[in-house]
Write a protein that holds these residues in place. Sequence first.
Motif, PDB file in Angstrom:
ATOM      1  N   PRO A   1       0.871  -1.015   0.181  1.00  0.00           N
ATOM      2  CA  PRO A   1       0.007   0.120  -0.061  1.00  0.00           C
ATOM      3  C   PRO A   1       0.851   1.323  -0.018  1.00  0.00           C
TER       4      PRO A   1
ATOM      5  N   CYS B   1      -5.950  -4.367   8.744  1.00  0.00           N
ATOM      6  CA  CYS B   1      -4.642  -5.151   8.718  1.00  0.00           C
ATOM      7  C   CYS B   1      -4.401  -5.872   9.666  1.00  0.00           C
TER       8      CYS B   1
ATOM      9  N   ALA C   1       0.735  -4.030  10.068  1.00  0.00           N
ATOM     10  CA  ALA C   1       1.673  -3.393   9.262  1.00  0.00           C
ATOM     11  C   ALA C   1       1.310  -1.693   9.005  1.00  0.00           C
ATOM     12  N   LEU C   2       0.209  -1.581   9.579  1.00  0.00           N
ATOM     13  CA  LEU C   2      -0.210  -0.121   9.679  1.00  0.00           C
ATOM     14  C   LEU C   2      -0.666   0.571  11.023  1.00  0.00           C
TER      15      LEU C   2
ATOM     16  N   CYS D   1       4.050  -6.258   6.182  1.00  0.00           N
ATOM     17  CA  CYS D   1       3.357  -6.296   5.200  1.00  0.00           C
ATOM     18  C   CYS D   1       3.107  -7.601   4.479  1.00  0.00           C
ATOM     19  N   HIS D   2       2.034  -8.167   4.403  1.00  0.00           N
ATOM     20  CA  HIS D   2       1.810  -9.508   3.770  1.00  0.00           C
ATOM     21  C   HIS D   2       1.155  -9.333   2.223  1.00  0.00           C
TER      22      HIS D   2
ATOM     23  N   CYS E   1      -1.585  -8.434   1.343  1.00  0.00           N
ATOM     24  CA  CYS E   1      -2.906  -9.131   1.230  1.00  0.00           C
ATOM     25  C   CYS E   1      -3.808  -8.309   0.514  1.00  0.00           C
ATOM     26  N   GLY E   2      -3.722  -6.867   0.530  1.00  0.00           N
ATOM     27  CA  GLY E   2      -4.836  -6.012  -0.271  1.00  0.00           C
ATOM     28  C   GLY E   2      -5.871  -5.709   0.618  1.00  0.00           C
ATOM     29  N   GLY E   3      -5.836  -6.094   1.958  1.00  0.00           N
ATOM     30  CA  GLY E   3      -7.268  -5.830   2.869  1.00  0.00           C
ATOM     31  C   GLY E   3      -7.271  -4.299   3.076  1.00  0.00           C
ATOM     32  N   CYS E   4      -6.254  -3.544   3.325  1.00  0.00           N
ATOM     33  CA  CYS E   4      -6.076  -2.256   3.463  1.00  0.00           C
ATOM     34  C   CYS E   4      -7.070  -1.376   2.176  1.00  0.00           C
TER      35      CYS E   4
HETATM   36  S1  SF4 Z   1      -1.834  -5.035   2.192  1.00  0.00           S
HETATM   37 FE1  SF4 Z   1      -2.602  -6.417   3.901  1.00  0.00          FE
HETATM   38  S2  SF4 Z   1      -0.824  -6.732   5.152  1.00  0.00           S
HETATM   39 FE2  SF4 Z   1      -0.045  -5.018   3.683  1.00  0.00          FE
HETATM   40  S3  SF4 Z   1      -0.771  -3.249   5.027  1.00  0.00           S
HETATM   41 FE3  SF4 Z   1      -2.556  -3.719   3.942  1.00  0.00          FE
HETATM   42  S4  SF4 Z   1      -3.731  -4.815   5.277  1.00  0.00           S
HETATM   43 FE4  SF4 Z   1      -1.906  -5.021   6.132  1.00  0.00          FE
END
Ligand code: SF4
Lengths: 281, 300
Positions: free
Chosen positions: A60, A77, A81-82, A97-98, A100-103
């Motif tokens: 991100p 997250c 990581a944030l 950060c993994h 994952c795209g969640g943020c």
């Molecule tokens: S991509 Fe996933 S692991 Fe990385 S900052 Fe966003 S929520 Fe967190």
Amino acid sequence: MNIAIASGKGGTGKTTFAIAFFLANQERSRLLDCDVEEPNVHLFLKGKVVKEEKVTLLMPEIDNSLCTNCGKCVTACQFNALALAGKAGVIIFTELCHSCGGCALACPEGAIKEIDTEVGSISTTLVGDSSELTTGLLNIGHSAAPAVIIAVKKNKPIKEVAHRIVDSPAGTSCSFVASVSKSDYVILVTEPTPFGLHDLALAIEGIRELKLPFGVVVNRISSPDNLATAFCKKNDIPVLLQIEESRLVAETYSRGGTLLDALPHLKQDLRDLLDRLSGVI
Amino acid sequence: MAHNDPKEIVVISGKGGTGKTSITAALASFFPNKILADCDVDAADLHLLLNISATEKHDYYGGHVAEIDPDKCNSCGLCESLCRFDAIDVKEGKYAVQEMSCEGCKVCVDACPEKAIAWHPALNGAWMKSETKHGPLFHARLIPGSENSGKLVTFVREKAREKAIENKAPYILIDGPPGIGCPVIAAVTGAHRLLMVTEPTPSGLHDLERVLQLAAYFKVPSYILLNKADINKDYKEKTEKCAAQYGAKFIGSLPYSTLFTEAQLKGVSILDAFPDSEIAKELKAIAENLITHLQEEKQC
Ligand code: SF4
Ligand code: SF4
């Protein structure tokens, strides 16, 4: 055939064995160094680097002009990581950060853009005339070892060969799983010491969970009947090969030489081993 | 309140097999009033040298894992398209989470329009507290193949720190994991000092340089101890040069010795097994050197 070389404990001679196994079968195999945190194979196999690529992951990036500091990304997250840092807005710890795209999905303002971030690299080296070594390297400060490993395994060789030998990282965590998963056979290299045995048992637990066939190579033995062979016998695990302890091997290694330089008679054993394993599958 | 802020000394090596754990166990006898921790959570061996007793064991749930309820799932496929870890298996139109690949990111759980995906805590391993004659030891065991090794490392450090504060122990001596990835990052961030155990070989040097870079990245000062120093003179010099280049302090070297393995077979540290050996004396000198350094730094 895909053969992974692994060991629960580090320093049992796993890489040394993988190199010798590859060299003994050079015309019919290629070698992948998936120990991406500390790849060592290239120190022993000199050759010409013919291909280099980056491994990237989406991570991100926050557009501060759109971010309202609502904190929804921080909550989303799962890897810490944030963080909300007052006036500074949201800060990112890339090492956690993994990818994952969640943020980005959670942000109601569309303030998070995901950008390709380099986490490691892959290089292909020609050893001798045509055999290939593919090396993965994780960048310092990143934890994405499994992503680099998967990229190494997916990397197309210049020339396809019958066998693929994978030098896997020590331990039993997610890097180990990424490296051995989908192998046809796993060779576990151990040494006949309490540490060696303790960690071998852990690695076996992991491999059984993955339902992969495996056998054990016992390195640095001073007697053919030892702690490791007794353990294997008791648990019905095949001992594939035993390699004797010798000061010569240690010295050759410290000068950058290979196991075959020190013990040339192993070459035939290692060719036979590959024949036997490809017969098993 | 300096006494309330225990200093974490993390022993790491980059490369495995350099004698990191054996040396940590030996140092454990010298450090005054300290807590011990084994953060090599996926191959924890320190307890094998410390004659542990009174072990308390607790389950460790580090993360989560998703599970799809087949009755609620209408096979829209959204979860599969969002999951970046290939953890959703599709077989004959049926969707299921493959537990070993699921990293527990929760993306699918939040995205599923049918709310068909449940979110369970994942059992990643166990953490333990044991007594040893050199002080309490915190250790752990990651379930092989499990996620969250980094979180477990952080957790063990946290537990050791709580105990150190309670006991007013000035130091926490930590056996760290190999490599430079997730668990190592979790072990070194915010630590007081790193002690890197290396050997004079091409791989030893290569891996040392990588951990030195990692230490620089996270700004943790390092000491270097060269084990098996006599097996290659050339690489011994190279190692010393490398240490100097990264501003790491060289605190001593040990000769190649089979006594380490013999002590391991007895299940105790080299000092307990062979207290009068030459190598025990050298280790003692190194430990004193290390402690002096730590105390001098404390004053300024
Ligand atoms: S991509 Fe996933 S692991 Fe990385 S900052 Fe966003 S929520 Fe967190
Ligand atoms: S929680 Fe994340 S990793 Fe697990 S299945 Fe869902 S999207 Fe994939």
